[in-house]
Each structure stands twice: as C-alpha cells, then as structure tokens.
Write an enzyme that holds these catalytic residues in place. Structure first.
Site, mmCIF file in Angstrom:
data_model
loop_
_atom_site.group_PDB
_atom_site.id
_atom_site.type_symbol
_atom_site.label_atom_id
_atom_site.label_comp_id
_atom_site.label_asym_id
_atom_site.label_seq_id
_atom_site.Cartn_x
_atom_site.Cartn_y
_atom_site.Cartn_z
ATOM 1 N N TRP A 124 1.134 5.609 -1.809
ATOM 2 C CA TRP A 124 0.801 6.559 -2.877
ATOM 3 C C TRP A 124 1.876 6.671 -3.946
ATOM 4 O O TRP A 124 1.642 7.261 -4.992
ATOM 5 C CB TRP A 124 0.530 7.941 -2.261
ATOM 6 C CG TRP A 124 -0.905 8.136 -1.920
ATOM 7 C CD1 TRP A 124 -1.669 7.359 -1.097
ATOM 8 C CD2 TRP A 124 -1.757 9.180 -2.404
ATOM 9 N NE1 TRP A 124 -2.954 7.870 -1.032
ATOM 10 C CE2 TRP A 124 -3.023 8.993 -1.825
ATOM 11 C CE3 TRP A 124 -1.575 10.263 -3.253
ATOM 12 C CZ2 TRP A 124 -4.106 9.837 -2.069
ATOM 13 C CZ3 TRP A 124 -2.653 11.107 -3.498
ATOM 14 C CH2 TRP A 124 -3.903 10.879 -2.905
ATOM 15 N N TYR A 181 0.826 -1.204 0.000
ATOM 16 C CA TYR A 181 0.000 0.000 0.000
ATOM 17 C C TYR A 181 0.860 1.253 0.000
ATOM 18 O O TYR A 181 1.868 1.313 0.708
ATOM 19 C CB TYR A 181 -0.908 0.033 1.242
ATOM 20 C CG TYR A 181 -1.801 1.251 1.244
ATOM 21 C CD1 TYR A 181 -2.957 1.271 0.477
ATOM 22 C CD2 TYR A 181 -1.466 2.389 1.962
ATOM 23 C CE1 TYR A 181 -3.761 2.402 0.432
ATOM 24 C CE2 TYR A 181 -2.259 3.525 1.920
ATOM 25 C CZ TYR A 181 -3.409 3.522 1.151
ATOM 26 O OH TYR A 181 -4.193 4.644 1.102
HETATM 27 N N1 LIG Z 1 -2.116 8.575 12.280
HETATM 28 C C1 LIG Z 1 -2.534 8.596 11.023
HETATM 29 N N2 LIG Z 1 -1.938 7.799 10.109
HETATM 30 C C2 LIG Z 1 -2.347 7.819 8.827
HETATM 31 C C3 LIG Z 1 -3.399 8.671 8.410
HETATM 32 C C4 LIG Z 1 -4.033 9.486 9.398
HETATM 33 O O1 LIG Z 1 -4.983 10.230 9.106
HETATM 34 N N3 LIG Z 1 -3.556 9.437 10.677
HETATM 35 N N4 LIG Z 1 -3.775 8.697 7.095
HETATM 36 C C5 LIG Z 1 -3.527 7.504 6.306
HETATM 37 C C6 LIG Z 1 -3.720 7.737 4.881
HETATM 38 S S1 LIG Z 1 -5.222 8.441 4.423
HETATM 39 C C7 LIG Z 1 -2.837 7.352 3.933
HETATM 40 S S2 LIG Z 1 -3.300 7.417 2.272
HETATM 41 C C8 LIG Z 1 -1.533 6.793 4.290
HETATM 42 C C9 LIG Z 1 -0.398 7.234 3.338
HETATM 43 O O2 LIG Z 1 0.667 6.368 3.446
HETATM 44 P P1 LIG Z 1 1.708 6.169 2.246
HETATM 45 O O3 LIG Z 1 1.019 6.232 0.933
HETATM 46 O O4 LIG Z 1 2.504 4.952 2.542
HETATM 47 O O5 LIG Z 1 2.611 7.464 2.436
HETATM 48 P P2 LIG Z 1 3.642 8.164 1.494
HETATM 49 O O6 LIG Z 1 4.489 9.023 2.368
HETATM 50 O O7 LIG Z 1 2.935 8.830 0.367
HETATM 51 O O8 LIG Z 1 4.553 6.971 0.963
HETATM 52 C C10 LIG Z 1 4.888 6.784 -0.350
HETATM 53 C C11 LIG Z 1 6.322 6.285 -0.425
HETATM 54 O O9 LIG Z 1 6.603 5.946 -1.782
HETATM 55 C C12 LIG Z 1 7.911 6.411 -2.115
HETATM 56 N N5 LIG Z 1 7.938 6.591 -3.573
HETATM 57 C C13 LIG Z 1 7.537 7.657 -4.295
HETATM 58 N N6 LIG Z 1 7.680 7.425 -5.598
HETATM 59 C C14 LIG Z 1 8.192 6.177 -5.715
HETATM 60 C C15 LIG Z 1 8.524 5.356 -6.835
HETATM 61 O O10 LIG Z 1 8.380 5.716 -7.986
HETATM 62 N N7 LIG Z 1 8.986 4.108 -6.558
HETATM 63 C C16 LIG Z 1 9.152 3.652 -5.293
HETATM 64 N N8 LIG Z 1 9.603 2.420 -5.122
HETATM 65 N N9 LIG Z 1 8.838 4.413 -4.225
HETATM 66 C C17 LIG Z 1 8.353 5.644 -4.440
HETATM 67 C C18 LIG Z 1 8.070 7.678 -1.328
HETATM 68 O O11 LIG Z 1 9.437 7.984 -1.156
HETATM 69 C C19 LIG Z 1 7.336 7.345 -0.027
HETATM 70 O O12 LIG Z 1 8.212 6.836 0.942
HETATM 71 O O13 LIG Z 1 -1.194 7.172 5.640
HETATM 72 C C20 LIG Z 1 -2.206 6.792 6.566
HETATM 73 N N10 LIG Z 1 -1.733 7.002 7.915
HETATM 74 N N1 LIG Z 2 -1.811 18.642 1.931
HETATM 75 C C1 LIG Z 2 -2.207 17.354 1.926
HETATM 76 N N2 LIG Z 2 -3.420 17.037 1.421
HETATM 77 C C2 LIG Z 2 -3.828 15.736 1.447
HETATM 78 C C3 LIG Z 2 -3.009 14.693 1.931
HETATM 79 C C4 LIG Z 2 -1.723 15.067 2.452
HETATM 80 O O1 LIG Z 2 -0.951 14.203 2.925
HETATM 81 N N3 LIG Z 2 -1.369 16.384 2.435
HETATM 82 N N4 LIG Z 2 -3.437 13.380 1.907
HETATM 83 C C5 LIG Z 2 -4.523 13.042 1.002
HETATM 84 C C6 LIG Z 2 -5.127 11.765 1.368
HETATM 85 S S1 LIG Z 2 -4.290 10.335 1.001
HETATM 86 C C7 LIG Z 2 -6.342 11.649 1.934
HETATM 87 S S2 LIG Z 2 -6.997 10.111 2.251
HETATM 88 C C8 LIG Z 2 -7.132 12.823 2.266
HETATM 89 C C9 LIG Z 2 -7.720 12.690 3.655
HETATM 90 O O2 LIG Z 2 -8.696 13.624 3.870
HETATM 91 P P1 LIG Z 2 -9.255 13.783 5.342
HETATM 92 O O3 LIG Z 2 -9.299 12.500 6.035
HETATM 93 O O4 LIG Z 2 -10.532 14.519 5.229
HETATM 94 O O5 LIG Z 2 -8.111 14.721 5.949
HETATM 95 P P2 LIG Z 2 -7.574 15.016 7.405
HETATM 96 O O6 LIG Z 2 -6.694 16.214 7.261
HETATM 97 O O7 LIG Z 2 -6.957 13.810 7.979
HETATM 98 O O8 LIG Z 2 -8.857 15.397 8.228
HETATM 99 C C10 LIG Z 2 -9.649 16.537 7.895
HETATM 100 C C11 LIG Z 2 -10.060 17.251 9.144
HETATM 101 O O9 LIG Z 2 -10.973 16.489 9.902
HETATM 102 C C12 LIG Z 2 -10.980 17.010 11.221
HETATM 103 N N5 LIG Z 2 -11.347 15.982 12.179
HETATM 104 C C13 LIG Z 2 -10.549 15.057 12.746
HETATM 105 N N6 LIG Z 2 -11.263 14.281 13.602
HETATM 106 C C14 LIG Z 2 -12.526 14.755 13.574
HETATM 107 C C15 LIG Z 2 -13.734 14.372 14.242
HETATM 108 O O10 LIG Z 2 -13.783 13.434 15.022
HETATM 109 N N7 LIG Z 2 -14.834 15.079 13.924
HETATM 110 C C16 LIG Z 2 -14.836 16.127 13.065
HETATM 111 N N8 LIG Z 2 -15.979 16.738 12.806
HETATM 112 N N9 LIG Z 2 -13.719 16.507 12.444
HETATM 113 C C17 LIG Z 2 -12.579 15.823 12.685
HETATM 114 C C18 LIG Z 2 -9.562 17.474 11.478
HETATM 115 O O11 LIG Z 2 -9.610 18.736 12.105
HETATM 116 C C19 LIG Z 2 -8.920 17.467 10.124
HETATM 117 O O12 LIG Z 2 -8.204 18.661 9.821
HETATM 118 O O13 LIG Z 2 -6.332 13.999 2.225
HETATM 119 C C20 LIG Z 2 -5.600 14.118 1.002
HETATM 120 N N10 LIG Z 2 -5.066 15.441 0.949
HETATM 121 MO MO LIG Z 3 -5.272 8.590 2.096
#
Ligand SMILES: Nc1nc2c(c(=O)[nH]1)N[C@H]1C(S)=C(S)[C@@H](COP(=O)(O)OP(=O)(O)OC[C@H]3O[C@@H](n4cnc5c(=O)[nH]c(N)nc54)[C@H](O)[C@@H]3O)O[C@H]1N2
Ligand SMILES: Nc1nc2c(c(=O)[nH]1)N[C@H]1C(S)=C(S)[C@@H](COP(=O)(O)OP(=O)(O)OC[C@H]3O[C@@H](n4cnc5c(=O)[nH]c(N)nc54)[C@H](O)[C@@H]3O)O[C@H]1N2
Ligand SMILES: [Mo]
Length: 766
Positions: free
Chosen positions: A116, A114
């Site tokens: 991005w 998993y």
């Molecule tokens: N506590 C907490 N944890 C969370 C979340 C949260 O809300 N709270 N959100 C979750 C969510 S929504 C998501 S989507 C995940 C994201 O988790 P990830 O998708 O695992 O996070 P990234 O940092 O985007 O990791 C992508 C990695 O791919 C590498 N990479 C980039 N390009 C390439 C390439 O071309 N080849 C290879 N081999 N590697 C490459 C980058 O260097 C990076 O280390 O985290 C989750 N974790």
């Molecule tokens: N700049 C930037 N943008 C991103 C990403 C990133 O890494 N960086 N990641 C992308 C990815 S993979 C994903 S999945 C999306 C995720 O999109 P989301 O999951 O919507 O993003 P978050 O920033 O984790 O959360 C949005 C807001 O929800 C509020 N929140 C947290 N807990 C609660 C709660 O219990 N109740 C309410 N009402 N609000 C709450 C927080 O204040 C937070 O700022 O974002 C995407 N966009």
């Molecule tokens: Mo995500």
C-alpha cells in the site's frame, strides 16, 4: 515548494484521511480536515514517523552480500548491515541490475512489489518501481491483490466485475434511504471504513448506518465478532463459525425454495444455471436449514427466520472482503450473488448484492467526473506473472506448473527481487515458509522508510522518505478532494524519495531520460495535474492552474450522479444492456468454470469443508479458529510504533481477543501474555477477554511487526504477535489462487516463561 511559513497549517493526506499539520519545534500536531465529521483514529499514529528510531538513516548493505556477492543465502534476516554512501549503494544496485538483466532478462526479476505504500499519486512506490523496471526491460509481475483476489477472479464470471458488484452498484445513500433489510456477511465494520487507497476526506459510513437504522432498516450481522457493526444499529448478531458462510447461505436459499419465497421470474429472466443449482440445493443431501445449522452453528430456526425476513423486501446482501480471503474464498462471494438473485433484488436501488461495502471507506461513494493524476508505468515486455499471494511458491519452486483461472502457468526462475512500498513479512502467510523463500534469490533490493522485517531480509536497503517529507498530490477514485500534500519537514537522515533513488540508478544504467523524461519532482506534479485540469476545463468548471491549486492546498472535484452501474442498467433493460459475463446474464452456474474441471471450484457454488477449519481433524489439536482481520488502530503494519497502535497493545504485544469461556478453560486472565501456536509456528500476544468474540474463536489483527526471538532458529517464536507465523500459505483454489490469510486454526496457552523483550522497532544496526 516547501515554502510554508512555520506556524501555519500544512495540508497533507493519508490513506486514512486528509489532515493538516502544525509544526512546533521538533514536534507536530495533526488536525483532521474540517469537512471530515468522523476522522480516523489512525491519524494519531502519524507524528511518530518523522523521527522514530525505527527509521532507516542511510543506505545499507547486508555484510554477507557485500563480502561474498550475490547468491542464495540463509543469513538473510540475521546478518549485519553495513552503512554505505549513496553513491556506493547506487553503484552496487546498478551493477547488480545490469548483471541480472544481461544474464536472465526481465524474466529473472520479480517486481510485483505488492503493498500500500502511502497516499500520493506521484510518489506511489509501486507505480515508481514498475515504471523503473519497465524501462530496464520489464519484470515478472503479480496480478490482483491480497485484499480481494478471489472476488476479482470469480465476479467477472458471475456478474461482470468487482466494480459492477461493488464500487458502482449500491451507495451508502441508497442503503440509508431505501434498504429494508441488510444481511451483512462479515459486517460493515467502522474500523475498516477508516481507510481507502489514496485517501478519504469524509468518513460517511457511521452517519449513513445511523440514518438507516432511524428509518427502520433491520440489520442482521453475520460474523464471529459482534463489533463488526456498531451497537447503534441494533443488529441481530448471528455469531457464525468462521469459514461457514456458504452453508448458512445455502440453508437460507433452501428455505426460500421450500417455502416458495424465491423470485422465479427473476431467475428465469436474468440468470443462467438455476436448474443445476436448484438440483444441488434439493439434491440427495439437501442443504436445508438443519443441515446448515450443524455446520455454521446458527440455529435452524434462526436460519429460517432470516430467509423469511429477507424475502419480499428491499434486501441488501453485503459481503466483506474477509469472507473471500479464506480457503474456497470464491464460494461465499458467488453464493451471495445467487442469494440476492433468488430474492430478485439484484440491480434495485439499495437492494441485491454489494461486495466490499464496509471494507473500504470509498465503496458506496460516487465516482469522480474527471480523471485523477496518474503516473504512467510504461509497458512491461515480460509476459510472466504470478497471482499475488503465490510469492513463496514462486521463489521456492521455479519451473513448477500450476493452475490459474483456466490457464496453466509456470513459475519463472527469479534471481533478483525488487520491493518498494510493501511489507511481505507482514502481509504474506506462513512467514517461516516466506523466510525460506527469501533465502533463494541472488539479490533482494528494498526501499523502506523504517526497519521492517522485509528491510531486514534484504541485501540492499535504500532509505525512503515518508510522505510528510515530500510534495505530492493526494487523490482517490471515489473521494472528491484533491489534496496538495505539502512537505512538513526535512527528510530523516539521508532518506530520499523513491523517484530520486530510481532516477539515480537509471542514470548509472544510461536510461535516465526514459525514466525521468527530464522532469524533476515538481515538474512531474505539474505534468500529472494537467489532465485533471483539462477535464475540468472541458466540462466548463473552475480549473485552477497548478500554482493556484498548490497555494489553496486543495481542490474539490466534481462527482458523477449515482446510477447503479452495469448491474442496474441490466436490470432495467436486460435485452439491450447485457452484463459483461460470458452469457450476458447473472451466472448461477458457469459453463466456463465447469469447463476448467477443477476439484476445488465447481460450476456453481458448493460447500467444500476446509482442510483447516470447520470439521477438519486438525481441529482436535488446534481447536480455536483464529480470525486475523484488519487492525482497528493502524493500516496493516504501517506506523505500528505510532501512538494509536501502541495504546492498543498489552504488555507491548498485539492484543488477542478471546471469549471468557475459552480463557477460563485455559486459565488465561485479562492482560496475560499468551502463546498462540499451531503446526506452522507460534507467537506471543496479550490476552483481552471479551464476549464480543464468539466462543471457539480468537481474534488477532494483522500488522504487528514480525519479531523473531532468535532469527537463526528454524521456526522462531514471534514475540510481538504477527498472526502470519500461523496462517497457511495456500491459494483459495485453482481458480483464483488468492490469499487465504484471514482464517486459520490455533491452540492458545498462558505464556509461562520469562517475557522476551520486543525488539521489532530497534534497528538491526547501532
Ligand atoms: N493474516 C492476514 N494477512 C493479511 C491480511 C489478512 O486479512 N490476514 N490482509 C492482507 C491485505 S488485505 C493486505 S492489502 C496486505 C497489506 O500488506 P502491505 O500493503 O504490504 O502492508 P503495509 O503495512 O501497508 O506495507 C506498506 C509498506 O510500505 C512502506 N512505505 C510507506 N510509504 C512508502 C514510500 O513512500 N516508499 C517506500 N519505499 N515505502 C513506503 C511502509 O513503511 C510499509 O512497510 O496484507 C495482507 N495480509
Ligand atoms: N483500520 C483499518 N482499516 C482497513 C485496513 C487496515 O489495515 N486498518 N485495511 C484495508 C484493506 S487493505 C482492506 S483489503 C480492507 C479489508 O476489509 P475486510 O476484509 O472486510 O476486513 P477484515 O477486518 O479483515 O474483516 C472484516 C470482518 O470479517 C469478519 N470475518 C472474518 N472471517 C469471517 C467469516 O468466515 N465469516 C464471516 N461472516 N465474517 C468473518 C471478521 O470478524 C472481520 O472483523 O480493509 C481496509 N480497511
Ligand atoms: Mo487489502
């Protein structure tokens, strides 16, 4: 293909926007695409990646694995690495894959991988690893996403799919032109609309929010953070206690019923299960506004006012993904649908319920009228799967049974883990537990560009190029720009693209033809472009051949007119255009879910107090809610060493925002280094005192690279501020088993000791 003369702008793309690059000697400068009126600050992180010291220069093998061979090993994460030649490294990986497939088959290989990775349709690392492992005989896969797994499971039961409730349901244009009232649960944070998987050439959220406000749309921001909607929309901020949206929604619902404001006709014509839910609402323990106020800490009068303002108008309930990334995360999503149904708004333009608008930039933008270039992944013959966030459970508990959406599954016995394009030591919860899990397999192979904690926990590390070092096609489902991603510079050190690495292992395993189909990278790009071009031709549109597209640097693709998808079709013609739910109706109560008999997900939305959160006894020790949301200055952990991300740090640590009252009570001053801790772990962070967080809440974004002070210790302090040393590794419920990383509970104190240095970006080798 890299024939761009030095000095002319080189087109490229990222998940956070299309841009062009100017090369000047060793340095580059980035210019956002001219069609993007609101480019992402994240672009500022890109220049650092081409030659940062965190880059991996050559294939590396962990010393213990090299000397003792495959096997579980507690040295992972703190052992030395030995540089090897490409041919040695590829030979070792091929021999180990041969051994594992011969002894255990694909069932012994976890290839979920998993993550991005980066934009670009061909070099998409996860697609490459899946295709490669499918050629070898398949792999144990992961299903759904960290982003949205609770919604992905609950919404099909309730309204049809994530898409029907989100991507195809309500557009930004409709919000700007038709919505009267927005109840924004989790807000519509502009920071998050920076990003969409595959890329974005136009960031349109800000202009549409401004347009809506100018027209008079009233915004209610329901969030612990004030900046989850920009100031300019003048929202009424309801600083909710995290994890208690369901009580608030129930309080609003109760008020609607008590005051006769709910749309009885809509509930009868379009929904099933209303009587059961109404009985719960009014039941022996009524879920009225006073009941709700005591839990969510929004005054009862305010709850009643919100209900009255929402009724009888074009009201849109938006639900950020964050709400479902928490314990019982299925409930707020389901309850949001129920509330929208009670308001009779589902399916109306600019009204009803929309999921994940404001979470990603391309939700609310029209879909493309032509298919995107897509790498075929082949067929996975291994049926075994895990819900994506159960990775530690998988590695720690082979043979254990568990529930998942009505099925009873068993964790297989994994011998080899293959990861490319993701960073589980950023994304997974309870990193100390994940470390234990990563000690278990025989072998872990990782492709990475940089020395992330995941790379440091691997046995074989192959250095991958970054997108700016290769050719690709940038595209995303809801953005019209196809970008010819030209290479900007030569690969760092000996880095190679994931495809070539897999191709060379495939050669050693005699499956080269099946993996490469005889195509070079350039051949593949031409091949993948073809279906898009053919579709354009069929529609009688301009259909440049690949060479023309490549030379032009981009191609604008046609989009479909917005039609509101299956939900609007159902609203307009409920008899003939049923929803894709079991009953064809909106399911306020679900007989299917009830039949599973789960104690943590009943047959209709209910409030279940969390194990760790509002009202739990553990909060006596850890009295603060920690919101670990998406970072404003980077994408997850990517480019944490880039300029935009570094600029946000406090004494080099990730910023943690804390309310002035909570800071004062602990003697914390702005700019102090603080220690956040709970019963699972601890990390340092830099205090930012701010009244944009509500009292009782601290906010520490995800993505600071895990930096354990002493990797050999059991629960080492992370000196940099990765919140996942604190979060709980448990599924949302037996229904979705989804990630619950968004919320946890902590205590926080000023850090008194000598400040440990940050070594996250220093390679583990000289
Ligand atoms: N506590 C907490 N944890 C969370 C979340 C949260 O809300 N709270 N959100 C979750 C969510 S929504 C998501 S989507 C995940 C994201 O988790 P990830 O998708 O695992 O996070 P990234 O940092 O985007 O990791 C992508 C990695 O791919 C590498 N990479 C980039 N390009 C390439 C390439 O071309 N080849 C290879 N081999 N590697 C490459 C980058 O260097 C990076 O280390 O985290 C989750 N974790
Ligand atoms: N700049 C930037 N943008 C991103 C990403 C990133 O890494 N960086 N990641 C992308 C990815 S993979 C994903 S999945 C999306 C995720 O999109 P989301 O999951 O919507 O993003 P978050 O920033 O984790 O959360 C949005 C807001 O929800 C509020 N929140 C947290 N807990 C609660 C709660 O219990 N109740 C309410 N009402 N609000 C709450 C927080 O204040 C937070 O700022 O974002 C995407 N966009
Ligand atoms: Mo995500």
């Amino acid at each position: 293909m890299d024939n761009d003369p030095a000095g002319s702008p080189i087109p490229h793309s990222s998940h956070w926007g299309a841009f062009s690059v100017l090369r000047r000697g060793d340095s580059i400068s980035i210019t956002p695409h001219p069609r993007d009126a609101d480019p992402a600050v994240l672009l500022g992180n890109l220049p650092a990646v081409l030659n940062h010291r965190a880059r991996i220069a050559s294939p590396m093998v962990r010393r213990g694995w090299l000397e003792r061979g495959p096997g579980p090993d507690r040295l992972r994460g703190r052992d030395d690495f030995v540089a090897v030649s490409w041919s040695e490294g590829l030979d070792l990986a091929a021999a180990e894959l041969r051994r594992v497939y011969a002894e255990y088959g694909g069932k012994g290989v976890f290839g979920g991988s998993y993550g991005w990775s980066s934009a670009g349709r061909f070099h998409h690392a996860q697609s490459q690893v899946h295709r490669f492992l499918n050629v070898l005989g398949g792999y144990v896969k992961s299903v759904n996403t960290y982003s949205s797994a609770a919604a992905a499971v609950i919404l099909p039961h309730v309204i049809g799919s994530q898409e029907s409730a989100g991507r195809e349901n309500v557009s930004w244009h409709e919000l700007a032109t038709q919505t009267d009232v927005v109840l924004a649960f989790g807000g519509l944070p502009l920071k998050n609309t920076s990003v969409s998987s595959g890329g974005t050439s136009q960031h349109i959220a800000r202009e549409h929010l401004i347009a809506a406000r100018r027209r008079g749309t009233q915004f209610h921001l329901i969030s612990p953070l004030r900046d989850d909607l920009p100031d300019m929309v003048e929202a009424d901020w309801h600083p909710i206690r995290p994890g208690t949206d369901v009580p608030l929604m129930l309080g609003i619902a109760h008020t609607l019923v008590a005051e006769g404001l709910h749309d009885v006709a809509f509930l009868e014509c379009y929904c099933v299960g209303w009587p059961a839910f109404e009985a719960y609402l009014n039941g022996p323990d009524p879920k009225d506004a006073d009941w709700a106020a005591a839990i969510c800490e929004i005054p009862a009068d305010t709850i009643r006012t919100i209900a009255r303002q929402a009724a009888g108008k074009r009201t849109l309930i938006t639900c950020a993904q964050s709400l479902q990334r928490a314990e019982h995360g299925e409930q707020p999503v389901w309850m949001g649908v129920v509330l929208a149904a009670m308001l009779g708004q589902i399916g109306l333009p600019g009204g009803g319920f929309v999921y994940a608008m404001g979470s990603l930039s391309n939700i609310g933008k029209p879909a493309l009228a032509v298919p995107l270039p897509t790498l075929p992944q082949g067929i996975n013959k291994v049926p075994d799967l895990i819900p994506v966030a159960r990775i530690s459970d998988l590695l720690l508990n082979p043979g254990q049974e568990y529930d998942f959406n009505g099925r009873r599954l068993t964790y297989p016995d994994i011998r080899l883990v293959y990861w490319a394009g993701g960073n589980p030591f950023h994304h997974h919860q309870d990193i100390n537990r994940l470390r234990e899990a990563f000690f278990r397999p025989d072998t872990i192979i990782v492709h990475e560009s940089v020395w992330t904690a995941t790379a440091r926990h691997a046995d074989i590390v192959f250095p991958a190029t970054v997108t700016m070092e290769r050719s690709d096609i940038g595209a995303s489902a809801n953005d019209p720009l196809l970008v010819a991603m030209h290479p900007v510079g030569a690969p760092y050190g000996q880095a190679r693209d994931d495809y070539s690495i897999f191709a060379d292992i495939a050669l050693r395993l005699d499956v080269s033809d099946r993996f490469t189909e005889g195509r070079s990278v350039d051949d593949w790009l031409r091949h993948l472009y073809e279906p898009t071009r053919m579709a354009l031709l069929k529609q009688g549109r301009q259909a440049p051949d690949f060479a023309e597209f490549w030379a032009a640097g981009e191609l604008e693709l046609p989009t479909l007119p917005w039609d509101g998808g299956v939900v609007r079709a159902f609203r307009n013609d409920p008899d003939n255009r049923k929803l894709p739910t079991p009953t064809g109706m909106v399911e306020i109560a679900s007989a299917t879910i009830a039949s599973f008999g789960y104690d943590d997900c009943a047959g209709h939305p209910v409030w279940m107090p969390p194990v760790e959160g509002a009202g739990s006894p553990l909060m006596r020790e850890y009295p603060l809610h920690l919101v670990s949301n998406q970072p404003a200055t980077r994408l997850h952990s990517q480019l944490d060493f880039g300029a935009a991300s570094l600029a946000s740090k406090v004494q080099g640590r990730e910023p943690v925002r804390i309310h002035p009252l909570d800071a004062a009570a602990r003697g914390i001053a702005d700019g102090d280094v603080v220690r956040l801790f709970n019963h699972r772990g601890a990390c340092l962070a830099g205090a930012v005192i701010s009244d944009a967080v509500r009292p009782g809440v601290v906010q520490l974004a995800t993505g600071a690279w895990y930096d354990p002070i002493d990797p050999s210790a059991d629960n080492p302090l992370c000196v940099h501020g990765n919140p996942n040393v604190l979060t709980r590794d448990a599924g949302t419920s037996r229904l979705a088993q989804a990630c619950t990383g968004q919320l946890t509970i902590v205590q926080i104190e000023r850090y008194q000791g000598e400040l440990p240095p940050i070594r996250a970006f220093d390679p583990p080798v000289d």
